[in-house]
Scaffold this motif. Sequence first.
Motif, short mmCIF file in Angstrom:
data_model
loop_
_atom_site.label_atom_id
_atom_site.label_comp_id
_atom_site.label_asym_id
_atom_site.label_seq_id
_atom_site.Cartn_x
_atom_site.Cartn_y
_atom_site.Cartn_z
N THR A 163 0.86 -1.19 0.00
CA THR A 163 0.00 0.00 0.00
C THR A 163 0.89 1.24 0.00
O THR A 163 1.66 1.45 0.94
N TYR A 164 0.78 2.02 -1.06
CA TYR A 164 1.65 3.18 -1.24
C TYR A 164 0.87 4.45 -0.95
O TYR A 164 -0.01 4.84 -1.71
N VAL A 165 1.19 5.08 0.17
CA VAL A 165 0.57 6.34 0.55
C VAL A 165 1.62 7.43 0.39
O VAL A 165 2.71 7.34 0.96
N HIS A 166 1.30 8.45 -0.40
CA HIS A 166 2.29 9.49 -0.69
C HIS A 166 1.60 10.84 -0.78
O HIS A 166 0.37 10.96 -0.60
N GLU A 167 2.39 11.87 -1.08
CA GLU A 167 1.88 13.24 -1.03
C GLU A 167 0.78 13.51 -2.05
O GLU A 167 0.01 14.46 -1.90
N TYR A 168 0.68 12.69 -3.10
CA TYR A 168 -0.31 12.95 -4.13
C TYR A 168 -1.62 12.19 -3.93
O TYR A 168 -2.60 12.46 -4.63
N ASN A 169 -1.66 11.22 -3.03
CA ASN A 169 -2.92 10.49 -2.84
C ASN A 169 -3.42 10.54 -1.39
O ASN A 169 -4.38 9.86 -1.05
N TYR A 170 -2.76 11.36 -0.55
CA TYR A 170 -3.15 11.47 0.86
C TYR A 170 -3.67 12.88 1.13
O TYR A 170 -3.03 13.87 0.77
N ARG A 171 -4.85 12.97 1.76
CA ARG A 171 -5.45 14.26 2.07
C ARG A 171 -6.15 14.21 3.42
O ARG A 171 -7.13 13.48 3.60
N ASN A 172 -5.64 14.94 4.39
CA ASN A 172 -6.34 15.19 5.66
C ASN A 172 -6.77 13.92 6.38
O ASN A 172 -7.83 13.88 7.01
N GLY A 173 -5.97 12.88 6.32
CA GLY A 173 -6.33 11.65 7.02
C GLY A 173 -6.98 10.59 6.14
O GLY A 173 -7.35 9.52 6.64
N TRP A 174 -7.15 10.87 4.86
CA TRP A 174 -7.67 9.89 3.91
C TRP A 174 -6.66 9.66 2.80
O TRP A 174 -5.94 10.59 2.40
N ALA A 175 -6.62 8.44 2.27
CA ALA A 175 -5.74 8.13 1.15
C ALA A 175 -6.48 7.25 0.16
O ALA A 175 -7.23 6.34 0.55
N ALA A 176 -6.29 7.52 -1.13
CA ALA A 176 -6.89 6.70 -2.18
C ALA A 176 -5.81 5.84 -2.80
O ALA A 176 -4.80 6.36 -3.30
N ILE A 177 -5.99 4.54 -2.75
CA ILE A 177 -4.98 3.63 -3.31
C ILE A 177 -5.65 2.75 -4.36
O ILE A 177 -6.85 2.45 -4.28
N THR A 178 -4.87 2.35 -5.35
CA THR A 178 -5.38 1.48 -6.41
C THR A 178 -4.75 0.11 -6.30
O THR A 178 -3.63 -0.05 -5.79
N GLU A 179 -5.48 -0.87 -6.78
CA GLU A 179 -5.03 -2.26 -6.70
C GLU A 179 -5.54 -3.00 -7.93
O GLU A 179 -6.72 -2.87 -8.29
N GLN A 180 -4.67 -3.75 -8.58
CA GLN A 180 -5.06 -4.44 -9.80
C GLN A 180 -5.77 -5.75 -9.49
O GLN A 180 -5.32 -6.53 -8.65
N ASP A 181 -6.89 -5.96 -10.17
CA ASP A 181 -7.67 -7.18 -10.03
C ASP A 181 -7.95 -7.72 -11.43
O ASP A 181 -8.88 -7.27 -12.10
N GLU A 182 -7.10 -8.65 -11.87
CA GLU A 182 -7.17 -9.19 -13.23
C GLU A 182 -7.06 -8.05 -14.24
O GLU A 182 -6.06 -7.36 -14.28
N ASP A 183 -8.10 -7.80 -15.04
CA ASP A 183 -8.01 -6.79 -16.09
C ASP A 183 -8.49 -5.41 -15.63
O ASP A 183 -8.54 -4.47 -16.43
N GLN A 184 -8.85 -5.28 -14.37
CA GLN A 184 -9.41 -4.03 -13.88
C GLN A 184 -8.60 -3.52 -12.69
O GLN A 184 -8.01 -4.29 -11.94
N TRP A 185 -8.60 -2.19 -12.56
CA TRP A 185 -8.00 -1.58 -11.38
C TRP A 185 -9.10 -1.20 -10.40
O TRP A 185 -10.10 -0.60 -10.78
#
Length: 502
Positions: free
Chosen positions: A143-165
Amino acid sequence: MQAQFDPLVHIDWKTPGGDLLGLLQHYYPDIGVFAGPVFEMLLDELSNEMPEVCFEALAPVLASHGYDLWNLDAGGDDYRPVIVATDQREAFARYWQGQRGEPRFTANLIEPPKPAAPARKPAKPKRGKVKWLQEVHDYPGATYVHEYNYRNGWAAITEQDEDQWLCFLIDYNQWPPAEQDMLEHRTDGVDGADLQLIDANARRSLWKRQVIRGDYSADDRYQYEIRHDDEIAAFGPAQVQWPEFEQPCVVVDSAIFERQRLYEPEHLTRIWRITADSSEVIFEHADELTILPVGPRRLLFMQHNGPLCWIWNQDAPQQTIAAKPMPVEAYKLRAASAYLGGDEILLFSEGARQNVEHSGYQETVLLAWRFNFVTGAATKALLDGFGSELRQDTRLLVTQPKQVITLRTFHGQLQVARGHGDWWVWSYRANTFGTQTLAWFWNQGSDEVVKLSTKDIPRIKPDVRYVPAQDRYLAFETAFVARLPVFSEMVEAKECEVLVFK
């Protein structure tokens, strides 16, 4: 005998000590040095050191167990360490002196350094050891949390599942953190990789969604969305598709401020203000710019490659006016600026100094500035020790006398974020060897600092962030997130120093 003397490990100069020790443990499992408390101490001490530093530290430990440490030198920037019993020293040397074929190796015995006379140091009161990673929450995957996906205590992360993210919103405002699937209630076929979190609070989250993926990044187009619970609505002027902007954007109240960098017909940075139903260009300048909120309905636009800055006031008849020039140019450090209140901001810059042990080496040092952008008043403090500390062999040729010096230098990325009360978190990231700063906690009222480094939390380099909803500092790693001790315990363990701004 040949197999016993052949190199089993081959590394290059970029291999960190943690990887080297893991290889030695794998290929020499019967040597007691590579197991138990001794090995754990070596990992703590050497996990981020360069190979030669590791060899010097390993040699006396191996010698105490009856082993020699050799390196087979082929004349390159790689290493082939070999461990043999001390009573086989002469046989090993003869074996490699009589070798045939290519590449030709020179067998160099890494001798334990002679013990130095103990220096008398004033006794320091012993302080209780603190467990830095007190409560650990393991992630199910990287799980990669960094300055571009973290805001005020929330983070959006992506994960690959077969052909979809997939896309998950992680809420760190509660402990343990909770995940929410951002695609669960969508029926529009959006791929998780197309979603970028740009702001979040307890009421809503703001997102940028990629709607066109062109052959070139300049052809990509985006739209904004606002989400309340599971309800998703468009944000911004209807049907408008936006090009890619510079990251990160700034969100103030109900408006998004974006920087568009243009290169044709001439270099230009254009600042957009985008609301739920409108958009406008509020400023343009030839250089790159950083946007810093400086109080209610005010922004400061700061030049990257020069001292200029401008105040934008939403309520003023003339919305943008020139502020006093900044005392220093900073370029990449401009993004680490912070608003301290009133008309005062915090800036950073780099300086240079000569290494005290070798006149041919310079060190980069970090400076912090307190600057009033209305009056122009400025003071600065040298942040001695903020950065990396590594040992460097100064020889250009192996035939020269060996001289190892200690370099203390700033060579990485700086991030500045709010802490609790008057405290701020200055975080450091670098891909260098040696001991590194993890974070300094700085109090803007008293100028006290509490310094946290990889000596305190060895083997890993977590990002430290403050989460107000928990009133705790968290350490973010790829495999886990952990709570640091309550701040009073950190101060008790590390003590405070005081920066001098003058």
